[in-house]
Design a protein around this motif. Structure first.
Motif, PDB file in Angstrom:
ATOM      1  N   TYR A  26     -36.328 -10.352 -18.353  1.00 45.15           N
ATOM      2  CA  TYR A  26     -35.520 -10.240 -17.331  1.00 45.15           C
ATOM      3  C   TYR A  26     -34.226  -9.324 -17.601  1.00 45.15           C
ATOM      4  O   TYR A  26     -33.454  -9.078 -16.701  1.00 45.15           O
ATOM      5  N   LEU A  27     -34.195  -8.659 -18.629  1.00 39.66           N
ATOM      6  CA  LEU A  27     -33.008  -7.789 -19.044  1.00 39.66           C
ATOM      7  C   LEU A  27     -32.965  -6.627 -18.202  1.00 39.66           C
ATOM      8  O   LEU A  27     -31.648  -6.468 -17.782  1.00 39.66           O
ATOM      9  N   PRO A  28     -33.902  -6.140 -17.573  1.00 39.28           N
ATOM     10  CA  PRO A  28     -33.608  -4.470 -16.605  1.00 39.28           C
ATOM     11  C   PRO A  28     -33.336  -5.116 -15.119  1.00 39.28           C
ATOM     12  O   PRO A  28     -33.218  -4.022 -14.572  1.00 39.28           O
ATOM     13  N   LEU A  29     -33.678  -6.498 -14.974  1.00 36.18           N
ATOM     14  CA  LEU A  29     -33.449  -6.674 -13.635  1.00 36.18           C
ATOM     15  C   LEU A  29     -32.123  -6.071 -12.953  1.00 36.18           C
ATOM     16  O   LEU A  29     -32.400  -5.888 -11.613  1.00 36.18           O
ATOM     17  N   PRO A  30     -31.130  -6.454 -13.512  1.00 38.61           N
ATOM     18  CA  PRO A  30     -29.886  -6.024 -12.540  1.00 38.61           C
ATOM     19  C   PRO A  30     -29.586  -4.440 -12.567  1.00 38.61           C
ATOM     20  O   PRO A  30     -28.597  -3.832 -11.988  1.00 38.61           O
ATOM     21  N   ILE A  31     -30.358  -3.627 -13.397  1.00 37.29           N
ATOM     22  CA  ILE A  31     -29.961  -2.299 -13.559  1.00 37.29           C
ATOM     23  C   ILE A  31     -31.095  -1.366 -13.244  1.00 37.29           C
ATOM     24  O   ILE A  31     -31.231  -0.193 -13.657  1.00 37.29           O
ATOM     25  N   MET A  32     -32.013  -1.873 -12.270  1.00 35.29           N
ATOM     26  CA  MET A  32     -33.283  -1.102 -11.924  1.00 35.29           C
ATOM     27  C   MET A  32     -32.787   0.275 -11.139  1.00 35.29           C
ATOM     28  O   MET A  32     -33.374   1.248 -11.533  1.00 35.29           O
ATOM     29  N   GLN A  33     -31.575   0.015 -10.489  1.00 36.70           N
ATOM     30  CA  GLN A  33     -31.055   1.550  -9.745  1.00 36.70           C
ATOM     31  C   GLN A  33     -30.692   2.598 -10.938  1.00 36.70           C
ATOM     32  O   GLN A  33     -31.324   3.791 -10.881  1.00 36.70           O
ATOM     33  N   PRO A  34     -29.938   2.146 -11.743  1.00 35.28           N
ATOM     34  CA  PRO A  34     -29.694   3.046 -12.606  1.00 35.28           C
ATOM     35  C   PRO A  34     -30.694   3.551 -13.522  1.00 35.28           C
ATOM     36  O   PRO A  34     -30.675   4.538 -14.032  1.00 35.28           O
ATOM     37  N   LEU A  35     -31.558   2.616 -13.782  1.00 42.00           N
ATOM     38  CA  LEU A  35     -33.023   3.103 -14.581  1.00 42.00           C
ATOM     39  C   LEU A  35     -33.693   4.193 -13.790  1.00 42.00           C
ATOM     40  O   LEU A  35     -34.216   5.153 -14.352  1.00 42.00           O
ATOM     41  N   SER A  58     -42.682  -4.649 -15.002  1.00 37.15           N
ATOM     42  CA  SER A  58     -44.354  -5.083 -14.631  1.00 37.15           C
ATOM     43  C   SER A  58     -45.117  -4.596 -15.992  1.00 37.15           C
ATOM     44  O   SER A  58     -45.917  -5.722 -16.395  1.00 37.15           O
ATOM     45  N   ALA A  59     -44.831  -3.656 -16.550  1.00 33.74           N
ATOM     46  CA  ALA A  59     -45.722  -3.132 -17.739  1.00 33.74           C
ATOM     47  C   ALA A  59     -45.419  -4.552 -19.018  1.00 33.74           C
ATOM     48  O   ALA A  59     -46.181  -4.875 -19.438  1.00 33.74           O
ATOM     49  N   PHE A  60     -44.052  -4.664 -19.090  1.00 30.72           N
ATOM     50  CA  PHE A  60     -43.710  -5.897 -19.820  1.00 30.72           C
ATOM     51  C   PHE A  60     -44.387  -7.114 -19.443  1.00 30.72           C
ATOM     52  O   PHE A  60     -44.823  -7.793 -20.375  1.00 30.72           O
ATOM     53  N   GLY A  61     -44.086  -7.433 -18.289  1.00 34.64           N
ATOM     54  CA  GLY A  61     -44.798  -8.871 -17.840  1.00 34.64           C
ATOM     55  C   GLY A  61     -46.262  -9.022 -17.948  1.00 34.64           C
ATOM     56  O   GLY A  61     -46.492 -10.117 -18.324  1.00 34.64           O
ATOM     57  N   PHE A  96     -35.888 -25.428 -21.172  1.00 35.55           N
ATOM     58  CA  PHE A  96     -34.473 -25.006 -20.636  1.00 35.55           C
ATOM     59  C   PHE A  96     -34.159 -23.435 -21.212  1.00 35.55           C
ATOM     60  O   PHE A  96     -33.705 -22.669 -20.646  1.00 35.55           O
ATOM     61  N   ALA A  97     -34.499 -23.295 -22.417  1.00 32.74           N
ATOM     62  CA  ALA A  97     -34.380 -21.974 -23.084  1.00 32.74           C
ATOM     63  C   ALA A  97     -35.056 -20.941 -22.175  1.00 32.74           C
ATOM     64  O   ALA A  97     -34.310 -19.742 -21.937  1.00 32.74           O
ATOM     65  N   PHE A  98     -36.376 -21.042 -21.978  1.00 32.26           N
ATOM     66  CA  PHE A  98     -37.258 -20.168 -21.330  1.00 32.26           C
ATOM     67  C   PHE A  98     -36.691 -19.981 -19.858  1.00 32.26           C
ATOM     68  O   PHE A  98     -36.647 -18.614 -19.553  1.00 32.26           O
ATOM     69  N   LEU A  99     -36.137 -21.028 -18.939  1.00 29.74           N
ATOM     70  CA  LEU A  99     -35.785 -20.776 -17.813  1.00 29.74           C
ATOM     71  C   LEU A  99     -34.441 -20.245 -17.761  1.00 29.74           C
ATOM     72  O   LEU A  99     -34.126 -19.252 -16.933  1.00 29.74           O
ATOM     73  N   SER A 100     -33.338 -20.733 -18.606  1.00 26.10           N
ATOM     74  CA  SER A 100     -32.021 -19.997 -18.580  1.00 26.10           C
ATOM     75  C   SER A 100     -32.133 -18.558 -18.703  1.00 26.10           C
ATOM     76  O   SER A 100     -31.116 -17.926 -18.547  1.00 26.10           O
ATOM     77  N   ALA A 101     -33.072 -18.071 -19.889  1.00 28.93           N
ATOM     78  CA  ALA A 101     -33.118 -16.871 -19.993  1.00 28.93           C
ATOM     79  C   ALA A 101     -33.205 -15.855 -18.822  1.00 28.93           C
ATOM     80  O   ALA A 101     -32.500 -14.760 -18.955  1.00 28.93           O
ATOM     81  N   ALA A 102     -33.791 -16.242 -17.674  1.00 27.39           N
ATOM     82  CA  ALA A 102     -33.766 -15.495 -16.697  1.00 27.39           C
ATOM     83  C   ALA A 102     -32.576 -15.191 -16.102  1.00 27.39           C
ATOM     84  O   ALA A 102     -32.086 -14.151 -15.550  1.00 27.39           O
ATOM     85  N   VAL A 136     -37.899 -13.993  -9.279  1.00 32.02           N
ATOM     86  CA  VAL A 136     -37.706 -12.744  -9.640  1.00 32.02           C
ATOM     87  C   VAL A 136     -37.432 -11.897  -8.478  1.00 32.02           C
ATOM     88  O   VAL A 136     -36.683 -10.900  -8.676  1.00 32.02           O
ATOM     89  N   SER A 137     -38.274 -11.825  -7.471  1.00 35.00           N
ATOM     90  CA  SER A 137     -38.169 -11.080  -6.426  1.00 35.00           C
ATOM     91  C   SER A 137     -36.735 -11.268  -5.605  1.00 35.00           C
ATOM     92  O   SER A 137     -36.105 -10.277  -5.161  1.00 35.00           O
ATOM     93  N   PHE A 138     -36.203 -12.612  -5.683  1.00 33.89           N
ATOM     94  CA  PHE A 138     -35.108 -12.753  -5.370  1.00 33.89           C
ATOM     95  C   PHE A 138     -33.928 -11.852  -5.760  1.00 33.89           C
ATOM     96  O   PHE A 138     -33.126 -11.535  -5.089  1.00 33.89           O
ATOM     97  N   TYR A 139     -34.042 -12.071  -7.240  1.00 29.14           N
ATOM     98  CA  TYR A 139     -33.000 -11.199  -7.872  1.00 29.14           C
ATOM     99  C   TYR A 139     -33.252  -9.820  -7.785  1.00 29.14           C
ATOM    100  O   TYR A 139     -32.239  -9.125  -7.888  1.00 29.14           O
ATOM    101  N   LEU A 140     -34.264  -9.351  -7.648  1.00 30.05           N
ATOM    102  CA  LEU A 140     -34.645  -7.905  -7.542  1.00 30.05           C
ATOM    103  C   LEU A 140     -33.987  -7.318  -6.315  1.00 30.05           C
ATOM    104  O   LEU A 140     -33.278  -6.350  -6.084  1.00 30.05           O
TER     105      LEU A 140
END
Length: 406
Positions: free
Chosen positions: A30-39, A55-58, A144-150, A232-236
């Motif tokens: 999820y790390l790149p999700l908020p910075i897709m436009q700068p990327l 997608s390649a990571f996923g 909880f750890a896996f979910l909150s990572a998002a 994930v689509s919601f946050y994208l």
């Protein structure tokens, strides 16, 4: 056969180390999700679609689940966990060295595959070595750890001064090095003597098509695919439109993502709710929460306040957090005993295939505007409800209050 000297290491400490490690490993998705436009501004000119950074990571991450689970059965959990973490450190450093879109996507794919060595093997390790009364606690904290990572991954990168992926990955590599040391100390008394395996890794792969097409399991796999695809689509979509929408609502990206964390905590209640009301009924309720969250978020955009979007985000996160452990329960309880491990591995594969498809869906829905796109996202959890309800009626398994399995 397993030998361990659990008395020398506190179970609470083991759970804490593994949960925190799981948090930082899964955060990579999820790390790149908020910075897709700068990327896109930095790497898009190279001709490689920036959506493939996710997608390649996923996809590699999902495929890795099908490899490392069976591999750890034969090589031992400790060896796969330690060498997997070492390879993840190397792959993360490669991401920091990427000079163009092609190199970044290749490095992210390698990183995703290496990251997949931790979650399934860690869960198996905890299930084998912890005292029986602590195993459910461990699963709850790992979930909880896996979910909150998002959410926490996005908060982390947005909190950096430059919100730069290379900076975030450099920090992540350092954290993984610390995690490797903690795992070495935690597992120093653990050894595994592997008995003669039943069949080979190839045999496990041969059974996967039959599992995914099984009349018993197929509906749950279809529902699983929609889960992270919608989330994930919601946050994208929110990230791509954040300058216009969040600014007009006077809502910061950090505040919106932080609001989802309380909803994630509902995962701790999933076993108790399933026992009281029936897992199938609670599972349907979780997807209903997702529909409500997406619908409320969409409708709230017509208002001038941020309350509706925050509440919708909270409902969506809560629905996902409730559905994940319930789907694990459903798949593991419905699968044949001999194929239970493969069935759960296949579940995680399908789950993250859905997450990997989100960038493509998000790009398609952007043309409808944020409000219309969120409204259309409602169809995903609605489809899951339809599939599960229809299958339940056909199979003659109507949910009842005393049902304890899906």
């Amino acid at each position: 056969m397993i030998r361990s000297d659990a008395s020398s290491t506190s179970p609470s400490l083991v759970i804490a180390i593994f949960a925190l490690t799981g948090l930082v490993v899964v955060s990579q998705l999820y790390l790149p999700l908020p910075i897709m436009q700068p990327l896109d501004n930095s790497y898009g000119a190279s001709g490689w679609p920036v959506s493939w950074v996710l997608s390649a990571f996923g996809l590699a991450y999902a495929a890795g689940f099908l490899v490392f689970g069976p591999l750890s059965d034969r090589l031992g959990r400790r060896r796969v966990l330690l060498y997997g973490m070492l390879s993840l450190i190397a792959a993360t450093l490669l991401v920091t060295l990427a000079r163009d879109g092609k190199e970044l996507i290749i490095a992210r794919a390698l990183q995703g595959f290496c990251a997949a060595s931790f979650p399934p093997v860690a869960l198996a390790y905890l299930g084998e070595t912890l005292p029986v009364p602590r195993r459910m606690t461990a699963i709850a904290w790992m979930s909880f750890a896996f979910l909150s990572a998002a959410v926490l991954a996005q908060i982390f990168i947005l909190s950096l001064a430059d919100s730069n992926l290379q900076t975030a990955e450099t920090i992540a590599a350092g954290i993984y090095l610390v995690a490797l040391g903690a795992l070495l100390l935690t597992m120093r008394t653990y050894s595994r003597v592997t008995a003669t395996p039943q069949g080979t890794v190839r045999d496990s792969f041969r059974r996967l098509p039959a599992l995914i097409l099984s009349r018993t399991l197929c509906p749950y796999y279809l529902a699983t695919f929609t889960l992270l695809l919608a989330f994930v689509s919601f946050y994208l979509l929110i990230s791509s439109d954040s300058n216009a929408t969040l600014a007009s609502l006077k809502l910061s990206p950090l505040a919106l993502r932080g609001a989802a964390l309380p909803g994630m905590a509902i995962t701790f209640l999933a076993p108790r709710l399933a026992q009281r009301y029936g897992a199938q009924r609670v599972l349907l309720a979780s997807f209903t929460m997702m529909v409500s969250g997406l619908l409320y978020s969409s409708l709230s955009l017509s208002d001038s306040t941020s309350t509706g979007l925050i509440l919708g985000n909270l409902l969506l996160a809560g629905g996902v957090a409730l559905a994940v452990p319930l789907l694990i329960i459903a798949v593991s309880s419905k699968a044949p005993e001999a194929d239970r491990g493969s069935a759960v591995a296949l579940y995680t594969f399908v789950l993250f295939c859905g997450a990997s498809s989100a960038p493509f869906l998000g790009n398609t829905l952007e043309s409808y505007g944020l409000q219309g796109a969120l409204m259309m996202l409602c169809s995903l959890p609605s489809l899951a409800i339809l599939i599960l309800t229809t299958w339940s009626r056909i199979a003659g398994h109507r949910p009842s209050p005393d049902s304890s399995t899906a």
